[in-house]
Design an enzyme around this catalytic site. Structure first.
Site, PDB file in Angstrom:
ATOM      1  CG  ASP A 164      -6.511 -38.083 -62.155  1.00 40.35           C
ATOM      2  OD1 ASP A 164      -6.044 -39.259 -62.332  1.00 40.35           O
ATOM      3  OD2 ASP A 164      -5.971 -36.910 -63.377  1.00 40.35           O
ATOM      4  CG  LEU A 245      -1.900 -40.056 -71.957  1.00 33.83           C
ATOM      5  CD1 LEU A 245      -0.796 -39.592 -72.809  1.00 33.83           C
ATOM      6  CD2 LEU A 245      -1.595 -42.105 -72.103  1.00 33.83           C
ATOM      7  NE  ARG A 246      -2.536 -35.587 -62.612  1.00 32.70           N
ATOM      8  CZ  ARG A 246      -3.596 -34.975 -63.765  1.00 32.70           C
ATOM      9  NH1 ARG A 246      -4.551 -35.386 -63.435  1.00 32.70           N
ATOM     10  NH2 ARG A 246      -3.714 -33.483 -63.957  1.00 32.70           N
ATOM     11  CB  ALA A 247      -2.720 -43.440 -64.351  1.00 36.02           C
TER      12      ALA A 247
END
Length: 347
Positions: A164, A245-247
């Site tokens: 991720d 919320l990294r995406a």
């Protein structure tokens, strides 16, 4: 100087059949804070060739390879503690991260590296800073580079937590189109026969692309995200059922980098859609059904179903049952205090 040292890199503009990978690499070069590019694919799909080609486009042109057996000290550098105590000054021996500053750090078979080393790589790639700390003595330096990690899925996967943290991912496959294979092989043979002549024929294209990357980097700060762009990024991430919320953050950065590369005046939802695949390729999950929306396969309540529908459902359930399984049998229902009794069955 050996012939290998003077041999030019294969031109980025001459790569064939690598459009998704070229786009991802360009976006990471425009905004290294995206967090690097993970390239998954079998051997012989030009992963390292594309990474070297990107480095040749950058002003510094550094291309640094991290070997599999490298230690953490070799990667981040070392501090001379004795000199620090004796001279009250920090003596820092640079590592590979310092050498890669302004260029490309290439990690082949990143899935085979120790997790701790991958953590350090990803931290530096995302923050642009490398910090070395030993016994209360620390030293930090800029480490802006494009991280390109490659892996062959047949040799093992990265842990989801590390997967991720790579900003973008591109999955390559062996081309099975006859014409495409011919074009790839012909370009490679022409380059191997005379690298200087091959590169000279594309010098103007290479120069123009390098200038375009530099202009896009300058334009980044002047581009912002509207509410419509934020909404589209959130929608795409929710549809993919990503964790955290990294995406969203990576998608917005990548969309802005694409807008800057195209010379657009503003980031649009179309830019989000254009980068969504490489942002979500390694983060996408199967979307669980929402509790507030009835599933298409959920049976209707008995009171809303007609007699023919109930009979059809009973027939379908019976036909789908395992061989030898008995069909459901009616049993007497007792009324429970405080619970609405079931409607009487019509005879």
């Amino acid at each position: 100087m050996s012939a290998a040292a003077t041999r030019p890199a294969f031109p980025f503009t001459a790569l064939v059949g690598q459009a998704p990978l070229q786009r991802a690499l360009l976006l990471a070069a425009i905004d290294p804070a995206i967090g690097g590019v993970l390239v998954s694919g079998p051997r012989g799909t030009a992963k390292s060739t594309a990474a070297r080609a990107l480095a040749a486009l950058l002003p510094e042109g550094a291309f640094v390879t991290l070997p599999l057996g490298a230690s953490e000290d070799k990667l981040i550098g070392t501090l001379d503690l004795e000199a620090a105590m004796r001279e009250s000054a920090v003596r820092f021996a640079p590592g590979l991260l310092a050498r890669a500053h302004g260029g490309v750090l290439y990690v082949d078979e990143v899935n085979l590296l120790p997790d701790a080393l991958v953590d350090v790589l990803l931290d530096a790639a995302a923050s642009g800073v490398n910090t070395v700390e030993r016994d209360g003595v620390s030293h930090s330096h800029d480490a802006h580079f494009v991280l390109v990690g490659t892996m062959n899925p047949e040799e093992g996967e990265l842990r989801p937590q590390l997967l991720d943290r790579f900003g973008l991912m591109v999955e390559l496959g062996t081309p099975y189109d006859v014409e495409e294979r011919q074009r790839i092989v012909k370009a490679r043979l022409a380059f191997d026969a005379n690298p200087q002549t091959f590169c000279a024929a594309r010098e103007s294209e290479q120069r123009a692309l390098g200038e375009r990357i530099a202009a896009a980097r300058e334009a980044l700060a002047g581009l912002d995200w509207s509410d419509a762009v934020h909404e589209r990024a959130a929608q795409r991430c929710i549809e993919a059922a990503v964790d955290g919320l990294r995406a969203d953050l990576v998608m917005l950065r990548a969309a802005r980098a694409l807008a800057a590369f195209e010379g657009a005046d503003a980031v649009t939802p179309a830019h989000v859609d254009a980068v969504a695949d490489c942002v979500l390729a390694h983060r996408r999950h199967t979307m669980p059904p929402r509790s507030d929306v009835p599933s298409a396969t959920e049976p209707k309540p008995p009171q809303s179903a007609t007699a023919p529908e109930r009979e059809a459902k009973h027939t379908e359930a019976t036909s789908d049952a395992d061989w030898g399984e008995l069909p459901p049998e009616p049993v007497a229902a007792e009324a429970v205090k405080g619970v609405i009794p079931l409607p009487a069955k019509k005879r």
